[in-house]
Write a protein that holds these residues in place. Structure first.
Motif, PDB file in Angstrom:
ATOM      1  N   SER A 138       0.826  -1.207   0.000  1.00 54.83           N
ATOM      2  CA  SER A 138       0.000   0.000   0.000  1.00 54.83           C
ATOM      3  C   SER A 138       0.863   1.261   0.000  1.00 54.83           C
ATOM      4  O   SER A 138       0.462   2.293  -0.548  1.00 54.83           O
ATOM      5  N   THR A 141      -4.611  -1.220   4.861  1.00 52.93           N
ATOM      6  CA  THR A 141      -5.991  -0.940   4.467  1.00 52.93           C
ATOM      7  C   THR A 141      -6.250   0.557   4.353  1.00 52.93           C
ATOM      8  O   THR A 141      -6.873   1.029   3.391  1.00 52.93           O
ATOM      9  N   ILE A 142      -5.750   1.313   5.324  1.00 56.03           N
ATOM     10  CA  ILE A 142      -5.968   2.769   5.342  1.00 56.03           C
ATOM     11  C   ILE A 142      -5.388   3.430   4.098  1.00 56.03           C
ATOM     12  O   ILE A 142      -6.074   4.200   3.409  1.00 56.03           O
ATOM     13  N   GLU A 188      -4.285   2.091   1.296  1.00 52.92           N
ATOM     14  CA  GLU A 188      -4.817   1.584   0.030  1.00 52.92           C
ATOM     15  C   GLU A 188      -6.085   2.364  -0.325  1.00 52.92           C
ATOM     16  O   GLU A 188      -6.298   2.767  -1.475  1.00 52.92           O
ATOM     17  N   GLY A 189      -6.917   2.590   0.701  1.00 52.61           N
ATOM     18  CA  GLY A 189      -8.118   3.396   0.494  1.00 52.61           C
ATOM     19  C   GLY A 189      -7.785   4.836   0.163  1.00 52.61           C
ATOM     20  O   GLY A 189      -8.434   5.463  -0.684  1.00 52.61           O
ATOM     21  N   TYR A 247      -7.007   5.322  -3.488  1.00 48.08           N
ATOM     22  CA  TYR A 247      -8.223   5.379  -4.314  1.00 48.08           C
ATOM     23  C   TYR A 247      -8.896   6.742  -4.217  1.00 48.08           C
ATOM     24  O   TYR A 247      -9.382   7.290  -5.214  1.00 48.08           O
ATOM     25  N   LEU A 248      -8.926   7.305  -3.001  1.00 47.64           N
ATOM     26  CA  LEU A 248      -9.565   8.618  -2.820  1.00 47.64           C
ATOM     27  C   LEU A 248      -8.816   9.711  -3.579  1.00 47.64           C
ATOM     28  O   LEU A 248      -9.423  10.567  -4.225  1.00 47.64           O
ATOM     29  N   GLY A 260      -9.845   6.568  -8.251  1.00 47.09           N
ATOM     30  CA  GLY A 260      -9.939   5.227  -8.834  1.00 47.09           C
ATOM     31  C   GLY A 260      -9.497   5.160 -10.282  1.00 47.09           C
ATOM     32  O   GLY A 260      -9.687   4.130 -10.942  1.00 47.09           O
ATOM     33  N   THR A 290      -3.849   0.565  -8.070  1.00 48.15           N
ATOM     34  CA  THR A 290      -3.605  -0.831  -7.673  1.00 48.15           C
ATOM     35  C   THR A 290      -2.146  -1.209  -7.932  1.00 48.15           C
ATOM     36  O   THR A 290      -1.814  -2.395  -7.970  1.00 48.15           O
ATOM     37  N   LYS A 298      -0.407  -3.573  -5.306  1.00 43.36           N
ATOM     38  CA  LYS A 298      -1.248  -4.625  -4.712  1.00 43.36           C
ATOM     39  C   LYS A 298      -0.545  -5.985  -4.813  1.00 43.36           C
ATOM     40  O   LYS A 298      -0.150  -6.415  -5.884  1.00 43.36           O
TER      41      LYS A 298
END
Length: 315
Positions: A70, A128-129, A131-132, A135-136, A140, A237, A240
């Motif tokens: 991430s 997780t944080i 990675e999100g 996207y923000l 995306g 991504t 990933k």
């Protein structure tokens, strides 16, 4: 003496496996030993190699860093965003991105060392944080349109040698210097061998963990920048699954998951094994799903061998 002999056998076995893979894939596909393909292999593994420097430090203290992928992704997006959307130059974008990656590493160190969250959970949370967050920031969608000069980090050559490979070699040299020529390196081994004994001997274990996770974040960030330059597009991504391959490289390279033992020379072999294995299976038209199975088995075998070795030492 028994432990030393087992370590020597393990060290030699790593290089023997690499030789066997070279021979096997060269027989299976005549294109494997082509100079262009071999250059492709080392260029492909350069990102794993760069990120494995920090992961080696982390595993040496019996830790883990699942946020590597991430961080690679976030740096990939942030660096691209700074250059394209904010209009800043290549230099400031790289510096700010590496600072961000290092701060994330420090955050991991804070959660693991100061708060006491197990490394597995702490780095899974930051994985997780961020990675999100990637996207923000990107919405995306890919970010592209960089200055052509930025391509040199991922696509350039110095003579016949790809620039990413040169960066990887420099990173391994720096990592080896830290581990073998500085007192910090001795602290890494001491904390990994016996954390309580290290603390009683006066080593500030908390600070050591902060430093190690900061270095892990920095090298993951550097890998993210090289990856961005190579693909010439910020992808949400991009990193990933990188943490799995990086951990496999390090463990396969003989760094003990129990901490306290490992060499960068063998980590190089682990990186090359993953690169050769991936490239060889692609050339032989082996499906990506089968490749996942093979890599999973290799990781299990490497960890299993290390655990058996530790059991023999304690009996």
């Amino acid at each position: 003496m028994k432990s030393k002999a087992l370590n020597q056998i393990k060290d030699k076995a790593i290089w023997a496996v690499l030789v066997v893979l070279f021979i096997g894939f060269s027989i299976g596909n005549s294109n494997f030993l082509a100079p262009t393909n071999l250059i492709t292999v080392v260029r492909q593994v350069s990102m794993y190699g760069i990120a494995s420097i920090g992961m080696t430090f982390v595993i040496l203290i019996a830790g883990i860093d699942l946020s590597t992928g991430s961080i690679i992704t976030l740096v990939n997006i942030v660096c691209a965003y700074i250059m394209v959307n904010m209009g800043l130059g290549i230099g400031p974008a790289i510096i700010l991105s590496l600072v961000l990656a290092t701060i994330i590493g420090v955050l991991n160190g804070f959660m693991v060392s100061t708060i006491g969250i197990p490394a597995l959970i702490a780095t899974f949370a930051t994985q997780t944080i961020f990675e999100g967050a990637a996207y923000l920031i990107s919405g995306g969608t890919p970010i592209f349109g960089f200055d052509q000069k930025f391509k040199v980090f991922g696509q350039g050559y110095v003579g016949p040698i790809p620039v990413p490979v040169i960066i990887m070699i420099i990173c391994f040299a720096v990592g080896s210097f830290i581990l073998n020529k500085t007192y910090f390196g001795r602290y890494f081994y001491a904390v990994g061998g016996n954390e309580e004994a290290a603390r009683l001997s006066g080593i500030r274990v908390g600070r050591v963990k902060y430093l190690i996770y900061a270095l892990s974040g920095f090298f993951a960030g550097l890998a993210g920048i090289v990856l961005l330059s190579r693909t010439n597009s910020g992808q949400p991504t991009a990193g990933k699954g990188y943490e799995f391959d990086v951990i496999t490289c390090v463990v396969l390279g003989g760094v003990s998951v129990s901490g306290g033992y490992g060499k960068f020379s063998n980590v190089i072999a682990g990186v090359m094994i993953i690169g050769v294995l991936t490239n060889g299976m692609v050339l032989m038209n082996i499906s990506s799903y089968t490749q996942m199975i093979v890599k999973g088995i290799i990781l299990a075998l490497a960890v299993g061998f290390d655990c058996l070795q530790k059991k023999r030492q304690t009996t």
